[in-house]
Design a protein around this motif. Structure first.
Motif, short mmCIF file in Angstrom:
data_model
loop_
_atom_site.label_atom_id
_atom_site.label_comp_id
_atom_site.label_asym_id
_atom_site.label_seq_id
_atom_site.Cartn_x
_atom_site.Cartn_y
_atom_site.Cartn_z
N HIS A 1 0.72 -1.28 -0.27
CA HIS A 1 0.05 0.14 0.25
C HIS A 1 0.41 1.33 0.40
O HIS A 1 -0.11 2.46 0.21
CB HIS A 1 -1.16 0.48 1.10
N ASP A 2 1.86 1.24 -0.64
CA ASP A 2 3.04 2.45 -0.20
C ASP A 2 2.08 3.43 -1.38
O ASP A 2 1.38 3.13 -2.53
CB ASP A 2 4.12 1.86 -1.21
N LYS A 3 2.94 5.11 -1.47
CA LYS A 3 2.20 6.21 -1.77
C LYS A 3 3.04 6.60 -2.43
O LYS A 3 4.48 6.65 -2.02
CB LYS A 3 0.90 6.65 -0.72
N SER A 4 3.38 7.37 -3.53
CA SER A 4 3.98 8.77 -4.48
C SER A 4 3.25 9.30 -4.55
O SER A 4 1.88 9.24 -5.05
CB SER A 4 4.33 7.57 -4.95
N GLY A 5 4.16 11.09 -4.94
CA GLY A 5 3.23 11.77 -6.08
C GLY A 5 3.25 11.54 -7.29
O GLY A 5 4.41 10.12 -7.41
N ILE A 6 2.61 11.95 -7.51
CA ILE A 6 2.45 12.05 -9.24
C ILE A 6 1.97 13.29 -9.86
O ILE A 6 2.07 13.79 -9.69
CB ILE A 6 1.87 10.23 -9.08
N TRP A 7 2.70 12.65 -11.17
CA TRP A 7 2.54 14.29 -12.57
C TRP A 7 2.24 13.20 -13.07
O TRP A 7 3.56 12.57 -14.37
CB TRP A 7 3.34 15.48 -12.21
N LEU A 8 1.29 12.91 -13.54
CA LEU A 8 1.35 12.40 -15.29
C LEU A 8 0.14 13.08 -16.03
O LEU A 8 -0.35 13.52 -15.71
CB LEU A 8 0.40 11.00 -15.05
N GLY A 9 0.86 12.51 -18.09
CA GLY A 9 -0.21 13.58 -18.60
C GLY A 9 0.43 13.87 -19.84
O GLY A 9 1.76 12.69 -20.39
N SER A 10 -0.04 14.77 -20.72
CA SER A 10 1.04 15.17 -21.79
C SER A 10 2.42 14.81 -22.30
O SER A 10 2.67 15.52 -21.01
CB SER A 10 0.54 16.99 -22.72
N LYS A 11 3.59 14.03 -22.47
CA LYS A 11 4.80 14.73 -21.95
C LYS A 11 5.02 15.94 -22.75
O LYS A 11 5.94 16.16 -22.08
CB LYS A 11 5.18 14.16 -24.65
N GLY A 12 4.83 17.70 -23.24
CA GLY A 12 5.44 18.66 -23.62
C GLY A 12 5.04 18.72 -21.87
O GLY A 12 5.78 19.56 -21.46
N GLU A 13 3.39 18.80 -21.46
CA GLU A 13 2.94 19.67 -19.80
C GLU A 13 4.13 18.59 -18.92
O GLU A 13 4.44 19.84 -17.91
CB GLU A 13 2.28 19.07 -19.88
N ILE A 14 4.27 17.94 -19.14
CA ILE A 14 5.13 16.86 -17.85
C ILE A 14 7.47 17.55 -18.44
O ILE A 14 7.42 17.87 -16.72
CB ILE A 14 5.28 15.27 -18.01
N GLU A 15 7.42 17.61 -19.12
CA GLU A 15 8.45 18.72 -19.19
C GLU A 15 8.60 19.54 -18.63
O GLU A 15 9.38 19.97 -18.23
CB GLU A 15 9.22 18.20 -20.58
N LYS A 16 7.47 20.44 -19.06
CA LYS A 16 7.32 21.49 -18.37
C LYS A 16 7.23 21.72 -17.21
O LYS A 16 8.23 22.44 -16.61
CB LYS A 16 5.92 22.71 -19.35
N PHE A 17 6.15 21.16 -16.62
CA PHE A 17 6.86 21.06 -15.17
C PHE A 17 8.27 20.37 -14.41
O PHE A 17 8.36 21.25 -13.47
CB PHE A 17 5.35 19.86 -14.70
N ALA A 18 8.89 19.66 -15.05
CA ALA A 18 10.58 19.16 -14.93
C ALA A 18 11.27 20.13 -14.77
O ALA A 18 12.12 20.43 -13.77
CB ALA A 18 10.64 17.60 -15.95
N SER A 19 10.74 21.32 -15.57
CA SER A 19 11.91 21.69 -15.44
C SER A 19 12.06 23.03 -14.59
O SER A 19 12.67 24.14 -14.38
CB SER A 19 11.92 23.51 -16.57
N TYR A 20 10.71 22.74 -13.89
CA TYR A 20 10.69 23.35 -12.21
C TYR A 20 11.09 23.06 -10.91
O TYR A 20 11.40 23.46 -10.00
CB TYR A 20 9.03 23.39 -12.06
N ILE A 21 11.51 21.79 -11.04
CA ILE A 21 12.05 21.07 -9.77
C ILE A 21 13.06 21.18 -9.73
O ILE A 21 14.48 21.28 -10.25
CB ILE A 21 12.18 19.55 -10.67
N GLU A 22 13.02 21.79 -8.04
CA GLU A 22 14.87 22.11 -8.48
C GLU A 22 15.77 20.95 -7.45
O GLU A 22 15.57 20.33 -6.73
CB GLU A 22 13.99 23.03 -6.60
#
Length: 332
Positions: free
Chosen positions: A311-332
Protein backbone atom coordinates in the motif's frame (compact mmCIF):
# COMPACT_ATOMS: atom_id res chain seq x y z
CA UNK A 1 -31.76 1.80 -41.11
CA UNK A 2 -28.00 1.77 -40.95
CA UNK A 3 -26.63 -0.85 -38.53
CA UNK A 4 -22.93 -1.57 -38.09
CA UNK A 5 -22.81 -5.38 -38.05
CA UNK A 6 -19.05 -5.94 -37.85
CA UNK A 7 -18.26 -4.64 -34.38
CA UNK A 8 -15.14 -5.46 -32.39
CA UNK A 9 -16.07 -6.71 -28.92
CA UNK A 10 -13.50 -6.86 -26.14
CA UNK A 11 -13.43 -10.68 -26.34
CA UNK A 12 -12.75 -10.60 -30.08
CA UNK A 13 -10.15 -7.87 -29.61
CA UNK A 14 -8.28 -9.84 -26.92
CA UNK A 15 -8.16 -12.99 -29.08
CA UNK A 16 -7.03 -11.07 -32.17
CA UNK A 17 -4.33 -9.27 -30.15
CA UNK A 18 -3.07 -12.59 -28.82
CA UNK A 19 -2.84 -14.06 -32.33
CA UNK A 20 -1.06 -10.94 -33.57
CA UNK A 21 1.48 -10.34 -30.79
CA UNK A 22 1.80 -13.67 -28.97
CA UNK A 23 0.68 -16.52 -31.24
CA UNK A 24 2.46 -19.10 -29.07
CA UNK A 25 0.99 -17.83 -25.77
CA UNK A 26 -1.01 -20.15 -23.50
CA UNK A 27 -4.11 -17.95 -23.60
CA UNK A 28 -4.10 -17.56 -19.81
CA UNK A 29 -3.88 -13.77 -19.95
CA UNK A 30 -6.74 -13.71 -22.46
CA UNK A 31 -8.87 -15.77 -20.07
CA UNK A 32 -7.91 -13.49 -17.18
CA UNK A 33 -8.92 -10.38 -19.15
CA UNK A 34 -12.25 -12.05 -19.85
CA UNK A 35 -12.79 -12.65 -16.12
CA UNK A 36 -11.96 -8.98 -15.51
CA UNK A 37 -14.53 -7.89 -18.03
CA UNK A 38 -17.23 -9.82 -16.16
CA UNK A 39 -16.25 -8.08 -12.91
CA UNK A 40 -16.54 -4.67 -14.60
CA UNK A 41 -20.01 -5.45 -15.96
CA UNK A 42 -21.16 -6.71 -12.56
CA UNK A 43 -19.79 -3.64 -10.74
CA UNK A 44 -21.33 -1.29 -13.35
CA UNK A 45 -24.70 -2.95 -12.77
CA UNK A 46 -24.41 -2.59 -8.99
CA UNK A 47 -23.34 1.06 -9.17
CA UNK A 48 -26.39 1.93 -11.27
CA UNK A 49 -28.56 0.16 -8.69
CA UNK A 50 -26.76 1.73 -5.72
CA UNK A 51 -27.45 5.25 -6.96
CA UNK A 52 -31.14 4.39 -7.12
CA UNK A 53 -31.17 2.69 -3.73
CA UNK A 54 -29.35 5.68 -2.26
CA UNK A 55 -31.50 8.37 -3.79
CA UNK A 56 -34.98 6.97 -3.28
CA UNK A 57 -34.40 4.52 -0.47
CA UNK A 58 -35.64 1.23 -1.92
CA UNK A 59 -35.94 -1.53 0.73
CA UNK A 60 -35.02 0.79 3.58
CA UNK A 61 -31.30 0.67 2.82
CA UNK A 62 -30.77 4.43 2.57
CA UNK A 63 -30.26 5.05 6.26
CA UNK A 64 -26.95 6.88 6.46
CA UNK A 65 -25.21 7.47 3.16
CA UNK A 66 -21.94 6.43 4.73
CA UNK A 67 -23.34 2.99 5.39
CA UNK A 68 -24.56 2.40 1.85
CA UNK A 69 -21.29 3.84 0.59
CA UNK A 70 -19.25 1.37 2.54
CA UNK A 71 -21.48 -1.40 1.30
CA UNK A 72 -20.77 -0.50 -2.31
CA UNK A 73 -17.01 -0.56 -1.66
CA UNK A 74 -17.39 -3.99 -0.10
CA UNK A 75 -19.62 -5.28 -2.91
CA UNK A 76 -17.10 -4.11 -5.52
CA UNK A 77 -14.29 -5.77 -3.61
CA UNK A 78 -16.18 -9.06 -3.26
CA UNK A 79 -17.13 -9.10 -6.95
CA UNK A 80 -13.48 -8.60 -7.84
CA UNK A 81 -12.15 -11.23 -5.43
CA UNK A 82 -14.67 -13.83 -6.64
CA UNK A 83 -14.05 -13.09 -10.33
CA UNK A 84 -10.28 -13.43 -9.89
CA UNK A 85 -10.58 -16.56 -7.76
CA UNK A 86 -12.93 -18.33 -10.18
CA UNK A 87 -10.79 -17.46 -13.22
CA UNK A 88 -8.16 -19.97 -11.97
CA UNK A 89 -5.51 -17.80 -13.64
CA UNK A 90 -4.83 -15.52 -10.67
CA UNK A 91 -2.58 -16.59 -7.81
CA UNK A 92 -2.09 -13.29 -5.96
CA UNK A 93 -4.53 -10.41 -5.49
CA UNK A 94 -3.79 -7.03 -3.93
CA UNK A 95 -6.86 -4.88 -3.23
CA UNK A 96 -7.11 -1.39 -1.81
CA UNK A 97 -9.86 -2.75 0.43
CA UNK A 98 -7.73 -5.55 1.92
CA UNK A 99 -4.85 -4.93 4.30
CA UNK A 100 -2.95 -8.08 3.26
CA UNK A 101 -2.53 -9.66 -0.11
CA UNK A 102 -4.73 -12.66 -0.93
CA UNK A 103 -3.15 -15.87 -2.26
CA UNK A 104 -5.54 -18.23 -4.05
CA UNK A 105 -5.40 -22.01 -4.32
CA UNK A 106 -4.56 -23.54 -7.69
CA UNK A 107 -1.94 -22.94 -10.32
CA UNK A 108 -2.69 -19.39 -11.44
CA UNK A 109 0.28 -17.63 -13.04
CA UNK A 110 -0.77 -13.99 -12.55
CA UNK A 111 -0.89 -11.36 -9.82
CA UNK A 112 -3.55 -8.63 -9.99
CA UNK A 113 -3.46 -5.29 -8.13
CA UNK A 114 -6.71 -3.33 -7.94
CA UNK A 115 -8.64 -0.46 -6.46
CA UNK A 116 -12.14 -1.96 -6.95
CA UNK A 117 -14.12 1.29 -6.57
CA UNK A 118 -11.89 4.35 -6.71
CA UNK A 119 -13.61 7.63 -5.76
CA UNK A 120 -16.58 5.96 -4.06
CA UNK A 121 -17.18 8.92 -1.74
CA UNK A 122 -18.32 10.85 -4.84
CA UNK A 123 -21.02 8.47 -5.95
CA UNK A 124 -23.95 10.24 -4.29
CA UNK A 125 -23.16 13.36 -6.27
CA UNK A 126 -23.37 11.43 -9.53
CA UNK A 127 -19.62 11.76 -10.10
CA UNK A 128 -17.93 8.97 -12.07
CA UNK A 129 -16.06 6.34 -10.09
CA UNK A 130 -13.95 3.52 -11.47
CA UNK A 131 -12.00 0.29 -11.06
CA UNK A 132 -8.22 0.48 -11.60
CA UNK A 133 -6.12 -2.64 -12.22
CA UNK A 134 -2.59 -3.75 -13.00
CA UNK A 135 -1.41 -7.28 -13.84
CA UNK A 136 1.95 -9.00 -13.30
CA UNK A 137 2.94 -12.46 -14.50
CA UNK A 138 4.29 -14.54 -11.61
CA UNK A 139 8.03 -15.16 -11.53
CA UNK A 140 8.95 -18.54 -12.99
CA UNK A 141 9.48 -20.49 -9.77
CA UNK A 142 6.97 -18.57 -7.62
CA UNK A 143 4.24 -20.25 -5.61
CA UNK A 144 2.57 -16.86 -5.06
CA UNK A 145 3.98 -14.37 -2.56
CA UNK A 146 4.37 -10.66 -1.87
CA UNK A 147 7.48 -10.68 -4.08
CA UNK A 148 5.26 -11.19 -7.10
CA UNK A 149 3.83 -7.69 -6.67
CA UNK A 150 6.67 -5.73 -5.03
CA UNK A 151 8.19 -5.10 -8.46
CA UNK A 152 8.74 -2.15 -10.75
CA UNK A 153 5.81 -1.00 -12.84
CA UNK A 154 7.82 -1.72 -15.99
CA UNK A 155 7.20 -5.44 -15.30
CA UNK A 156 3.39 -5.18 -15.54
CA UNK A 157 1.98 -7.09 -18.51
CA UNK A 158 -1.38 -5.29 -18.64
CA UNK A 159 -3.14 -2.39 -16.95
CA UNK A 160 -6.19 -0.19 -17.23
CA UNK A 161 -9.34 1.13 -15.64
CA UNK A 162 -13.07 1.03 -16.12
CA UNK A 163 -14.91 4.29 -15.45
CA UNK A 164 -18.56 4.00 -14.51
CA UNK A 165 -20.17 7.20 -15.77
CA UNK A 166 -22.97 7.85 -18.24
CA UNK A 167 -21.56 4.72 -19.87
CA UNK A 168 -18.93 2.29 -18.61
CA UNK A 169 -15.62 3.04 -20.35
CA UNK A 170 -12.72 0.58 -20.25
CA UNK A 171 -9.21 1.76 -21.13
CA UNK A 172 -6.82 -1.14 -21.60
CA UNK A 173 -3.18 -1.68 -22.45
CA UNK A 174 -1.32 -4.96 -22.83
CA UNK A 175 1.89 -3.16 -23.76
CA UNK A 176 0.95 -2.48 -27.40
CA UNK A 177 -0.73 0.92 -27.13
CA UNK A 178 -4.02 1.91 -25.49
CA UNK A 179 -7.49 0.90 -26.65
CA UNK A 180 -10.80 2.21 -25.33
CA UNK A 181 -14.03 0.20 -25.03
CA UNK A 182 -17.57 1.25 -24.15
CA UNK A 183 -20.12 -1.06 -22.54
CA UNK A 184 -23.21 -1.59 -24.69
CA UNK A 185 -25.72 -2.48 -21.98
CA UNK A 186 -28.24 -3.93 -24.45
CA UNK A 187 -25.68 -6.37 -25.83
CA UNK A 188 -23.85 -6.75 -22.53
CA UNK A 189 -20.58 -6.35 -24.42
CA UNK A 190 -17.66 -3.94 -24.29
CA UNK A 191 -17.28 -2.52 -27.83
CA UNK A 192 -14.02 -1.09 -29.22
CA UNK A 193 -14.72 2.64 -29.59
CA UNK A 194 -11.24 4.20 -29.31
CA UNK A 195 -8.61 2.13 -31.12
CA UNK A 196 -4.95 3.09 -30.65
CA UNK A 197 -5.67 6.07 -28.45
CA UNK A 198 -2.93 8.70 -28.18
CA UNK A 199 -2.74 11.70 -25.88
CA UNK A 200 -2.00 15.15 -27.40
CA UNK A 201 1.58 16.35 -26.82
CA UNK A 202 0.50 19.64 -25.26
CA UNK A 203 -2.75 20.96 -23.81
CA UNK A 204 -3.23 23.93 -21.51
CA UNK A 205 -5.28 22.12 -18.85
CA UNK A 206 -4.08 21.37 -15.33
CA UNK A 207 -5.83 19.15 -12.81
CA UNK A 208 -4.81 19.28 -9.15
CA UNK A 209 -6.44 19.82 -5.76
CA UNK A 210 -5.39 23.40 -5.05
CA UNK A 211 -6.98 23.15 -1.60
CA UNK A 212 -3.65 21.57 -0.57
CA UNK A 213 -1.49 24.37 -1.98
CA UNK A 214 -0.58 25.73 1.49
CA UNK A 215 1.29 22.46 2.13
CA UNK A 216 3.03 22.21 -1.27
CA UNK A 217 6.78 22.62 -1.80
CA UNK A 218 7.76 26.04 -3.20
CA UNK A 219 8.56 24.82 -6.72
CA UNK A 220 5.10 23.25 -7.07
CA UNK A 221 3.47 26.50 -5.92
CA UNK A 222 5.57 28.44 -8.42
CA UNK A 223 4.74 26.07 -11.29
CA UNK A 224 0.96 26.27 -10.67
CA UNK A 225 1.08 30.06 -10.18
CA UNK A 226 2.82 30.41 -13.54
CA UNK A 227 0.13 28.36 -15.29
CA UNK A 228 -2.42 31.00 -14.23
CA UNK A 229 -0.52 33.80 -15.94
CA UNK A 230 -1.14 34.74 -19.60
CA UNK A 231 0.92 32.34 -21.75
CA UNK A 232 2.86 33.64 -24.75
CA UNK A 233 2.27 30.44 -26.71
CA UNK A 234 -1.50 30.54 -25.98
CA UNK A 235 -2.25 34.01 -27.37
CA UNK A 236 -1.99 35.47 -23.90
CA UNK A 237 -4.44 33.05 -22.26
CA UNK A 238 -3.73 31.20 -19.01
CA UNK A 239 -4.21 27.44 -18.48
CA UNK A 240 -7.68 26.09 -17.66
CA UNK A 241 -8.24 24.27 -14.35
CA UNK A 242 -10.28 21.04 -14.40
CA UNK A 243 -10.50 18.98 -11.21
CA UNK A 244 -13.22 16.43 -10.54
CA UNK A 245 -11.66 14.78 -7.49
CA UNK A 246 -12.22 11.25 -8.74
CA UNK A 247 -8.87 10.00 -10.06
CA UNK A 248 -10.33 7.79 -12.78
CA UNK A 249 -12.51 10.61 -14.14
CA UNK A 250 -9.65 13.14 -14.07
CA UNK A 251 -7.26 10.71 -15.78
CA UNK A 252 -9.92 9.78 -18.36
CA UNK A 253 -10.32 13.41 -19.38
CA UNK A 254 -6.54 13.93 -19.41
CA UNK A 255 -6.03 10.87 -21.61
CA UNK A 256 -8.66 12.03 -24.11
CA UNK A 257 -7.97 15.77 -24.21
CA UNK A 258 -4.40 16.11 -22.97
CA UNK A 259 -3.04 18.29 -20.16
CA UNK A 260 -1.51 17.39 -16.81
CA UNK A 261 -2.94 15.67 -13.73
CA UNK A 262 -1.08 15.69 -10.45
CA UNK A 263 -1.31 14.73 -6.81
CA UNK A 264 1.98 15.89 -5.32
CA UNK A 265 3.33 14.89 -1.92
CA UNK A 266 3.25 17.76 0.60
CA UNK A 267 3.95 18.47 4.27
CA UNK A 268 0.58 16.91 5.20
CA UNK A 269 0.92 13.74 3.06
CA UNK A 270 4.68 13.31 3.05
CA UNK A 271 4.67 10.36 0.63
CA UNK A 272 1.76 11.56 -1.47
CA UNK A 273 -1.75 10.17 -1.34
CA UNK A 274 -2.06 7.81 -4.32
CA UNK A 275 -1.04 4.17 -3.95
CA UNK A 276 1.77 2.97 -6.19
CA UNK A 277 0.61 -0.56 -7.06
CA UNK A 278 -3.01 0.00 -7.97
CA UNK A 279 -3.28 3.72 -8.74
CA UNK A 280 0.08 5.12 -9.89
CA UNK A 281 1.47 2.14 -11.86
CA UNK A 282 -1.62 1.29 -13.96
CA UNK A 283 -2.28 4.95 -14.83
CA UNK A 284 1.41 5.54 -15.59
CA UNK A 285 1.51 2.51 -17.91
CA UNK A 286 -1.59 3.74 -19.74
CA UNK A 287 -0.17 7.26 -20.11
CA UNK A 288 3.16 6.03 -21.46
CA UNK A 289 1.47 3.61 -23.85
CA UNK A 290 -0.65 6.52 -25.15
CA UNK A 291 2.49 8.61 -25.76
CA UNK A 292 2.39 10.61 -22.52
CA UNK A 293 4.62 10.61 -19.45
CA UNK A 294 4.30 9.89 -15.73
CA UNK A 295 6.81 11.03 -13.10
CA UNK A 296 7.07 11.54 -9.34
CA UNK A 297 7.75 14.84 -7.56
CA UNK A 298 11.48 14.53 -8.32
CA UNK A 299 10.80 14.02 -12.02
CA UNK A 300 11.72 10.32 -11.89
CA UNK A 301 9.74 7.87 -14.02
CA UNK A 302 6.86 6.38 -12.00
CA UNK A 303 7.19 2.91 -13.56
CA UNK A 304 10.80 2.67 -12.31
CA UNK A 305 9.78 2.93 -8.64
CA UNK A 306 10.31 -0.24 -6.57
CA UNK A 307 7.55 -0.39 -3.92
CA UNK A 308 8.51 -1.77 -0.49
CA UNK A 309 4.95 -2.41 0.74
CA UNK A 310 1.71 -3.25 -1.07
CA UNK A 311 0.00 0.00 0.00
CA UNK A 312 3.00 2.32 -0.54
CA UNK A 313 2.23 5.81 -1.86
CA UNK A 314 3.91 8.32 -4.15
CA UNK A 315 3.46 11.83 -5.45
CA UNK A 316 2.53 11.71 -9.14
CA UNK A 317 2.43 13.93 -12.24
CA UNK A 318 1.08 12.47 -15.45
CA UNK A 319 -0.29 13.52 -18.82
CA UNK A 320 0.90 15.08 -22.06
CA UNK A 321 4.62 14.74 -22.74
CA UNK A 322 5.15 18.47 -23.28
CA UNK A 323 3.27 19.38 -20.09
CA UNK A 324 5.28 16.94 -17.94
CA UNK A 325 8.53 18.28 -19.42
CA UNK A 326 7.38 21.83 -18.60
CA UNK A 327 6.69 20.79 -14.99
CA UNK A 328 10.08 19.01 -14.77
CA UNK A 329 11.87 22.28 -15.61
CA UNK A 330 10.62 23.70 -12.26
CA UNK A 331 12.00 20.88 -10.10
CA UNK A 332 14.76 22.13 -7.85
Amino acid sequence: MNVETDIVTLTRFILEEQQKFAPTATGELSLLLNSLQFAFKFIAHNIRRAELVNLIGISGSANSTGDVQKKLDVIGDEIFINAMKSSNNVKVLVSEEQEDLIVFEGGGRYAVCTDPIDGSSNIDAGVSVGTIFGIYRLKEDSKGSINDVLRKGTEMVAAGYTMYGASAHLMLTTGYGVNGFTLDTQLGEFILTQPNLTIPDRRAIYSVNEGNSYYWPEYVKRYVEDLKKPQDDLNGKPYSARYIGSMVADIHRTLLYGGIFSYPADTKSKNGKLRILYECFPMAMLMEQAGGKAVNDKGERILDILPKGIHDKSGIWLGSKGEIEKFASYIE
